[in-house]
Design a protein around this motif. Sequence first.
Motif, mmCIF file in Angstrom:
data_model
loop_
_atom_site.group_PDB
_atom_site.id
_atom_site.type_symbol
_atom_site.label_atom_id
_atom_site.label_comp_id
_atom_site.label_asym_id
_atom_site.label_seq_id
_atom_site.Cartn_x
_atom_site.Cartn_y
_atom_site.Cartn_z
ATOM 1 N N VAL A 65 8.711 -1.966 -0.790
ATOM 2 C CA VAL A 65 7.244 -2.085 -0.738
ATOM 3 C C VAL A 65 6.569 -1.457 -1.948
ATOM 4 N N LYS A 66 7.328 -0.789 -2.779
ATOM 5 C CA LYS A 66 6.748 -0.089 -3.924
ATOM 6 C C LYS A 66 6.013 -1.068 -4.822
ATOM 7 N N GLY A 67 4.804 -0.695 -5.201
ATOM 8 C CA GLY A 67 3.982 -1.545 -6.044
ATOM 9 C C GLY A 67 3.104 -2.504 -5.258
ATOM 10 N N ARG A 68 3.357 -2.617 -3.952
ATOM 11 C CA ARG A 68 2.560 -3.520 -3.101
ATOM 12 C C ARG A 68 1.777 -2.764 -2.031
ATOM 13 N N PHE A 69 2.340 -1.668 -1.534
ATOM 14 C CA PHE A 69 1.710 -0.879 -0.467
ATOM 15 C C PHE A 69 1.178 0.429 -1.045
ATOM 16 N N ASP A 81 -3.820 5.800 6.329
ATOM 17 C CA ASP A 81 -3.973 4.367 6.102
ATOM 18 C C ASP A 81 -2.802 3.807 5.314
ATOM 19 N N LEU A 82 -2.598 2.508 5.460
ATOM 20 C CA LEU A 82 -1.597 1.804 4.665
ATOM 21 C C LEU A 82 -2.219 0.504 4.183
ATOM 22 N N GLN A 83 -2.521 0.429 2.909
ATOM 23 C CA GLN A 83 -3.032 -0.787 2.307
ATOM 24 C C GLN A 83 -1.834 -1.629 1.873
ATOM 25 N N MET A 84 -1.764 -2.844 2.377
ATOM 26 C CA MET A 84 -0.623 -3.710 2.099
ATOM 27 C C MET A 84 -1.107 -4.947 1.353
ATOM 28 N N ASN A 85 -0.638 -5.122 0.149
ATOM 29 C CA ASN A 85 -0.995 -6.274 -0.685
ATOM 30 C C ASN A 85 0.237 -7.116 -0.969
ATOM 31 N N SER A 86 0.005 -8.322 -1.426
ATOM 32 C CA SER A 86 1.107 -9.236 -1.794
ATOM 33 C C SER A 86 2.143 -9.304 -0.690
ATOM 34 N N LEU A 87 1.682 -9.504 0.526
ATOM 35 C CA LEU A 87 2.574 -9.481 1.676
ATOM 36 C C LEU A 87 3.563 -10.637 1.634
ATOM 37 N N LYS A 88 4.756 -10.355 2.139
ATOM 38 C CA LYS A 88 5.843 -11.322 2.187
ATOM 39 C C LYS A 88 6.258 -11.533 3.643
ATOM 40 N N SER A 89 6.964 -12.615 3.886
ATOM 41 C CA SER A 89 7.404 -12.891 5.256
ATOM 42 C C SER A 89 8.291 -11.771 5.787
ATOM 43 N N GLU A 90 9.050 -11.156 4.900
ATOM 44 C CA GLU A 90 9.940 -10.073 5.341
ATOM 45 C C GLU A 90 9.195 -8.789 5.688
ATOM 46 N N ASP A 91 7.886 -8.756 5.467
ATOM 47 C CA ASP A 91 7.084 -7.613 5.896
ATOM 48 C C ASP A 91 6.671 -7.742 7.363
ATOM 49 N N THR A 92 6.967 -8.877 7.971
ATOM 50 C CA THR A 92 6.649 -9.079 9.380
ATOM 51 C C THR A 92 7.361 -8.032 10.231
ATOM 52 N N ALA A 93 6.600 -7.290 11.025
ATOM 53 C CA ALA A 93 7.164 -6.200 11.812
ATOM 54 C C ALA A 93 6.053 -5.567 12.645
ATOM 55 N N ILE A 94 6.468 -4.698 13.536
ATOM 56 C CA ILE A 94 5.516 -3.801 14.200
ATOM 57 C C ILE A 94 5.478 -2.529 13.363
#
Length: 116
Positions: A65-69, A81-94
Amino acid sequence: QVQLVESGGGWVQPGGSLKLSCAASISDFSSSIMAWYRQAPGKERERERVAFIGPAGTPSYAGSVKGRFTISRDNARNLVDLQMNSLKSEDTAIYYCNTFPRRDDWGQGTQVTVSS
């Protein structure tokens, strides 16, 4: 008693962004290392730590996640907080927040789904 309440999840297309928030009822919050973890589908026994932040605000990220979160905290309000950018399908999770090292108490988590 520790209480953790995560929010901000949802569905987003690949490349999109989401911002997660965690309200932590922890007596020693300002001196605790706080972290975000995630549990991917089919991996109910695994909670991967994706980021943590020290009491003074120094962050650290998993390579995936480095560089994206971006993790941040507000010690006055006991928020992480967690800002998540450039999300990918593999980021799908709880996604869950907790201390690092993790404590036994967990919140309900917030579902993040990345798909087209």
